[in-house]
Enzyme design. Structure first.
Site, PDB file in Angstrom:
ATOM      1  N   LYS A   9       7.498   3.810   2.727  1.00 38.32           N
ATOM      2  CA  LYS A   9       7.193   2.396   2.915  1.00 38.32           C
ATOM      3  C   LYS A   9       6.945   2.012   4.377  1.00 38.32           C
ATOM      4  O   LYS A   9       6.208   1.070   4.660  1.00 38.32           O
ATOM      5  CB  LYS A   9       8.319   1.529   2.352  1.00 38.32           C
ATOM      6  CG  LYS A   9       8.554   1.687   0.851  1.00 38.32           C
ATOM      7  CD  LYS A   9       7.586   0.846   0.098  1.00 38.32           C
ATOM      8  CE  LYS A   9       7.806   0.753  -1.414  1.00 38.32           C
ATOM      9  NZ  LYS A   9       8.814   1.540  -2.073  1.00 38.32           N
ATOM     10  N   GLU A  40       8.548  -8.908  -0.669  1.00 37.46           N
ATOM     11  CA  GLU A  40       9.343  -8.746  -1.880  1.00 37.46           C
ATOM     12  C   GLU A  40       9.937  -7.346  -1.829  1.00 37.46           C
ATOM     13  O   GLU A  40       9.420  -6.476  -1.137  1.00 37.46           O
ATOM     14  CB  GLU A  40       8.456  -8.880  -3.125  1.00 37.46           C
ATOM     15  CG  GLU A  40       7.719  -7.591  -3.557  1.00 37.46           C
ATOM     16  CD  GLU A  40       6.714  -7.058  -2.538  1.00 37.46           C
ATOM     17  OE1 GLU A  40       6.235  -7.841  -1.699  1.00 37.46           O
ATOM     18  OE2 GLU A  40       6.429  -5.841  -2.571  1.00 37.46           O
ATOM     19  N   SER A  88       9.026  10.759  -2.301  1.00 35.54           N
ATOM     20  CA  SER A  88       8.718   9.474  -1.675  1.00 35.54           C
ATOM     21  C   SER A  88       9.877   8.899  -0.866  1.00 35.54           C
ATOM     22  O   SER A  88       9.668   8.124   0.061  1.00 35.54           O
ATOM     23  CB  SER A  88       8.280   8.468  -2.742  1.00 35.54           C
ATOM     24  OG  SER A  88       9.245   8.392  -3.775  1.00 35.54           O
TER      25      SER A  88
HETATM   26  C1  LIG Z   1       9.045   1.713  -3.457  1.00 41.03           C
HETATM   27  C2  LIG Z   1       9.257   3.110  -3.791  1.00 41.03           C
HETATM   28  C3  LIG Z   1       8.515   3.765  -4.785  1.00 41.03           C
HETATM   29  C4  LIG Z   1       7.539   3.052  -5.679  1.00 41.03           C
HETATM   30  O1  LIG Z   1       6.477   2.436  -5.032  1.00 41.03           O
HETATM   31  P1  LIG Z   1       5.008   3.005  -5.008  1.00 41.03           P
HETATM   32  O2  LIG Z   1       4.224   1.892  -4.426  1.00 41.03           O
HETATM   33  O3  LIG Z   1       4.612   3.335  -6.407  1.00 41.03           O
HETATM   34  O4  LIG Z   1       5.012   4.207  -4.147  1.00 41.03           O
HETATM   35  C5  LIG Z   1       8.714   5.111  -4.984  1.00 41.03           C
HETATM   36  N1  LIG Z   1       9.619   5.795  -4.266  1.00 41.03           N
HETATM   37  C6  LIG Z   1      10.371   5.206  -3.308  1.00 41.03           C
HETATM   38  C7  LIG Z   1      11.354   6.033  -2.568  1.00 41.03           C
HETATM   39  C8  LIG Z   1      10.215   3.856  -3.035  1.00 41.03           C
HETATM   40  O5  LIG Z   1      10.970   3.291  -2.097  1.00 41.03           O
END
Ligand SMILES: *Cc1c(COP(=O)(O)O)cnc(C)c1O
Length: 396
Positions: free
Chosen positions: A89, A111, A377
């Site tokens: 993010k 948000e 992620s």
């Molecule tokens: C916010 C988040 C997601 C989901 O958001 P995407 O926009 O689909 O990437 C996935 N993994 C983590 C660790 C997140 O913080």
């Protein structure tokens, strides 16, 4: 090709900008300037320096030896969990705050679901000395305490949202409402590839640094700059969009997304929008939406606060419709098992969201020669309470 973006922000039949009159000037100003500003060499230099020295990019591409052995294939992990603040993010938040500053904005709103986007936004606001309000559903506040504390320490005001399922969808509604009341001084940093055009494209571009790095890193490691498979989890779709971005028109690369099935796609406790959604409009965008027969948006459910969104980014709706990408629906249990497996085999505790991507390994057979890049992620610190409650240790 289907995923080419039209001037009006459509990927095939999905996308567009369905917004209240009061926001028209804002969204239009953003649409007119985002490519000009982000294309400016001075902007790029400033963002690149922050991504490198502040966020810690490039994130490593790690060959997961023991995981590869278990699945008899070659698995590389793109380590977005190692970025500053613990997920992908931060790349988007840095990009958008630089853009907001250049557009003369003085106040930031956001948000958040799991709190990772809220933390990333609160972080860049502290860095730039800008006031920050983060909308977060009460349900998410309860299950993501640690991130709420981080945001408050960073100086952001966390506003609890008490309507609907008190999760991400409802927090997004409140953020849009705030933006309608403060259209001139405020920039809304959306955390995913959702919302009205140009957000889905803008966020995908800021996250495309992921696939840009993967290309370079694979070339160094295996002597070719593409994998056979790319795998990422999909909430709104930003880490997946960033992972796929530079390979979208490369037919040698198979694209796989993992969405949250919750308790299962045949139950009403699910967030598997691509499997169960029908065309509709949510948060300013025409896309797949989980809804009742008369068009009421369904309350989504997933164990993972970052994935329980009843819509999905228009790029993914289009990639699913054209068959360019394949999407798996992963249950809570499958994600928990995958998180436990990665932890015990590689010493990496993934975010629950990321665990959905890892669970694809049990859903599909890969060949020994295949090269698979899975995007991790985020890191799992924020989910320790949930892991504890579900006795994740016993699942290995
Ligand atoms: C916010 C988040 C997601 C989901 O958001 P995407 O926009 O689909 O990437 C996935 N993994 C983590 C660790 C997140 O913080």
């Amino acid at each position: 090709m289907d995923y080419d973006l039209t001037d009006a922000g459509y990927y095939g039949e999905f996308g567009g900008a369905y917004i209240p009159e009061i926001l028209y000037a804002n969204v239009e100003a953003l649409r007119e300037s985002y490519l000009k500003i982000t294309g400016d060499p001075a902007f790029k230099a400033e963002l690149d320096a922050l991504l490198r020295d502040y966020a810690g990019r490039p994130s490593p591409l790690y060959f997961a030896g023991r995981l590869s052995e278990r699945y008899a294939t070659r698995i590389y992990l793109k380590r977005e969990d190692l970025n500053h603040t613990g997920s992908h993010k931060i790349s988007n938040a840095l990009g958008q705050i630089l853009l907001a500053r250049r557009m003369g904005k003085t106040r930031i709103i956001a948000e958040t679901g799991a709190g990772q986007h809220g933390v990333a936004t609160a972080t860049v606001c502290a860095l730039m000395g800008m006031p920050c309000v983060v909308y977060m559903g009460e349900t998410d506040i309860a299950r993501q305490r640690l991130n709420v504390q981080r945001m408050e320490m960073l100086g952001a005001e966390v506003r609890p949202v008490t309507c609907g399922s008190k999760t991400l969808k409802d927090a997004t509604n409140e953020a849009i409402r705030d933006w309608c009341c403060n259209p001139s001084d405020t920039h809304y940093i959306i955390g995913s590839t959702v919302g009205p055009h140009p957000y889905p494209d803008m966020v995908a571009r800021f996250q495309s640094v992921i696939s840009e790095e993967v290309k370079r890193q694979l070339a160094e490691r295996i002597g070719r700059d593409y994998p056979d498979y790319l795998v990422a989890c999909v909430g709104g779709g930003s880490n997946a969009a960033g992972t796929f971005y530079h390979y979208l028109s490369d037919g040698r690369v198979n694209l796989i997304g993992a969405e949250a099935a919750g308790l299962g796609v045949d139950t009403d406790q699910t967030a598997a929008t691509i499997h169960l959604g029908k065309q509709g409009i949510i948060h300013g965008c025409r896309t797949l939406v989980m809804q009742t027969d008369d068009g009421q948006i369904t309350e989504p459910y997933s164990i993972s606060a970052g994935l329980d969104y009843p819509g999905v980014g228009p790029l993914h709706a289009s990639l699913a419709a054209s068959g360019r990408a394949e999407y798996f629906a992963i249950t809570d249990g499958e994600a928990l098992a995958a998180a436990a497996e990665l932890t015990r085999l590689e010493g990496i505790i993934p975010a629950l969201e990321s665990a959905h991507a890892l669970a694809v390994l049990r859903k599909k057979n890969f060949r020994p020669t295949d090269v698979i890049v899975i995007t991790v992620s985020g890191r799992g610190d924020k989910d320790m309470e949930t892991f504890g409650k579900s006795k994740v240790e016993s699942r290995i």
